[in-house]
Design an enzyme around this catalytic site. Sequence first.
Site, mmCIF file in Angstrom:
data_model
loop_
_atom_site.group_PDB
_atom_site.id
_atom_site.type_symbol
_atom_site.label_atom_id
_atom_site.label_comp_id
_atom_site.label_asym_id
_atom_site.label_seq_id
_atom_site.Cartn_x
_atom_site.Cartn_y
_atom_site.Cartn_z
ATOM 1 N N ARG A 1 -13.466 -11.788 0.869
ATOM 2 C CA ARG A 1 -12.650 -11.828 -0.569
ATOM 3 C C ARG A 1 -11.668 -10.789 0.313
ATOM 4 N NH1 ARG A 1 -12.188 -8.246 -5.776
ATOM 5 N NH2 ARG A 1 -10.213 -9.018 -6.170
ATOM 6 N N HIS B 1 -3.816 -10.047 -6.997
ATOM 7 C CA HIS B 1 -4.467 -8.595 -7.324
ATOM 8 C C HIS B 1 -2.760 -7.270 -7.452
ATOM 9 C CE1 HIS B 1 -7.848 -6.197 -5.618
ATOM 10 N NE2 HIS B 1 -6.498 -5.527 -5.667
ATOM 11 N N GLU C 1 -9.020 -6.907 -12.209
ATOM 12 C CA GLU C 1 -9.210 -6.350 -12.488
ATOM 13 C C GLU C 1 -7.950 -6.323 -13.670
ATOM 14 O OE1 GLU C 1 -9.398 -2.283 -11.001
ATOM 15 O OE2 GLU C 1 -11.023 -2.752 -9.741
ATOM 16 N N ASN D 1 -15.987 -5.415 -10.375
ATOM 17 C CA ASN D 1 -15.352 -4.680 -9.985
ATOM 18 C C ASN D 1 -16.450 -2.694 -10.066
ATOM 19 O OD1 ASN D 1 -13.906 -5.980 -8.226
ATOM 20 N ND2 ASN D 1 -12.053 -5.134 -8.801
ATOM 21 N N TYR E 1 -17.774 0.908 -9.827
ATOM 22 C CA TYR E 1 -17.337 1.734 -9.073
ATOM 23 C C TYR E 1 -17.638 3.201 -9.553
ATOM 24 C CZ TYR E 1 -13.488 0.155 -6.088
ATOM 25 O OH TYR E 1 -13.243 -0.665 -5.047
ATOM 26 N N GLU F 1 -15.825 -5.733 -5.555
ATOM 27 C CA GLU F 1 -15.726 -4.574 -5.391
ATOM 28 C C GLU F 1 -16.578 -3.077 -5.225
ATOM 29 O OE1 GLU F 1 -11.869 -3.186 -5.752
ATOM 30 O OE2 GLU F 1 -11.086 -4.878 -5.592
HETATM 31 C C1 FCB Z 1 -10.169 -1.041 -7.507
HETATM 32 C C2 FCB Z 1 -9.061 -1.988 -6.894
HETATM 33 C C3 FCB Z 1 -8.521 -2.330 -5.428
HETATM 34 C C4 FCB Z 1 -9.118 -0.597 -4.905
HETATM 35 C C5 FCB Z 1 -10.341 -0.120 -5.378
HETATM 36 C C6 FCB Z 1 -10.351 1.154 -4.381
HETATM 37 O O1 FCB Z 1 -9.030 -0.886 -8.803
HETATM 38 O O2 FCB Z 1 -8.969 -3.332 -7.100
HETATM 39 O O3 FCB Z 1 -8.030 -2.875 -4.756
HETATM 40 O O4 FCB Z 1 -7.761 0.150 -5.345
HETATM 41 O O5 FCB Z 1 -10.535 0.338 -6.716
#
Ligand code: FCB
Length: 452
Positions: A79, A123, A168, A294, A296, A355
């Site tokens: 990607r 992006h 995002e 994404n 985290y 992500e």
């Molecule tokens: C996300 C972004 C990516 C990177 C990660 C850690 O928010 O999409 O570009 O910065 O965080």
Amino acid sequence: MYTEFLSFPAGFAWGAATASYQIEGAANEDGKGKSIWDVFSHAEGTVADGENGDIACDHYHRYREDADLMRGLGIKHYRCSISWPRIFPEGRGAANRKGLDFYDRLFDACLERGITPWVTLFHWDLPAALQEAGGFAGRDCAGRFCEYADTVTGFFADRIKNWITFNEPWVYSFCGHLYGVHAPGLKDLPSALAAAHHILLAHGESLAVIRNNVPGAKIGIVNNLAWIENATNAPEDIEAAKRWDLAFNRWFMDPLFGKGYPEEMVSWYGGNMPEVKSGDLSVIAGATDFLGINYYTRRLVAGDPEDRHIGAKQVYRPHIKRAEFEEWEWYPEGLYKTLRDVKERYGNIPVYITENGTTCDDRISADGCIHDPDRVEFLRRHFAAVWQAIKEDCDVRGYFVWSLYDNFEWGFGFTKRFGVVYLDRENNLRRIVKDSGHFIADVCTNNGFSVD
Ligand code: FCB
């Protein structure tokens, strides 16, 4: 000890993710125009250590080596994103052939090595010229995006089938227009809300353009979803957590899946809301083929009357493992719960984890290797969460680790390493596969991994 092998469905897409401004460098080459990140990172006090992405990982010149690197890791899906100002240096007008040629070479290099590109159109590196004309806070930026999408998807229609419109929208709109920590560096709630709306509109309007150009296209959008919980059961914390979920997750998910903007937040934002014209919401809810998530972290939320945006703040519990990054708590269960929640709320749309990853204080050891057991553990736990969700019938079709290699981490410059490959900035940007990269290689090869 009993070991179980967690096997993923046949054809599950294992991959790695990057973004143009974070890796390409070559900021002024071959006719590229300036992006808002070029402008922002060169302004004083915006990026850690005064860094910028002028060189980054020098991927623009080393893309073949990088494609070899991926092949060596058994990565079959990549990607990446296209830098809009490489294609339209001034945001509109004639396309820059040399910009298209770079991606032509890159995509061919991937395809020749059996790697399928998944291409994100936006992006965050908007042409600076478009920002001067108001950027996404203005409605006509959606039209510019469609022109760009038309040119690029038309050009690569024969080879690229997987397209992602936006990465995002929340981060771009709010970090860039309300909190001022990302380009374009504004601090204005109406602009943030307008940018968010126009991005969703641009996404919706571009769907027909892309489908028309690309037979067999698979089109998606990437949202960053966080698992939100109230810090305590005090009514103000429960309310604040709800608002956080509405503002961060559902503000984007609900309109994309035909539910419109959440009413409660619309009244909260009141006069700060942008104009939503009749017909906008049905454009935004146009059919997509997949959702990119994404993921985290979890956010524990409490009420905070001082917060002018949503009256909420994040709280942190000690003793919970977290990434050295904005206090991102490790919470793999949140990924599982998010996948379940998306399925229940929006239907069982095909999902890709576009992500997921973590930053560690990686160093080159005496043996020349990078041992990052924490990242390996983080990945194992998140893979297991995805596996569990699939077992419970969530239609998850792929996983892209963030990131292929360490890169320019926006406002943090090069101080945060997210890669499964190390970028040795002391040594001509050489790439060194970390232990986590070897782990990913095993997972790609075996389409699964063993747990104790
Ligand atoms: C996300 C972004 C990516 C990177 C990660 C850690 O928010 O999409 O570009 O910065 O965080």
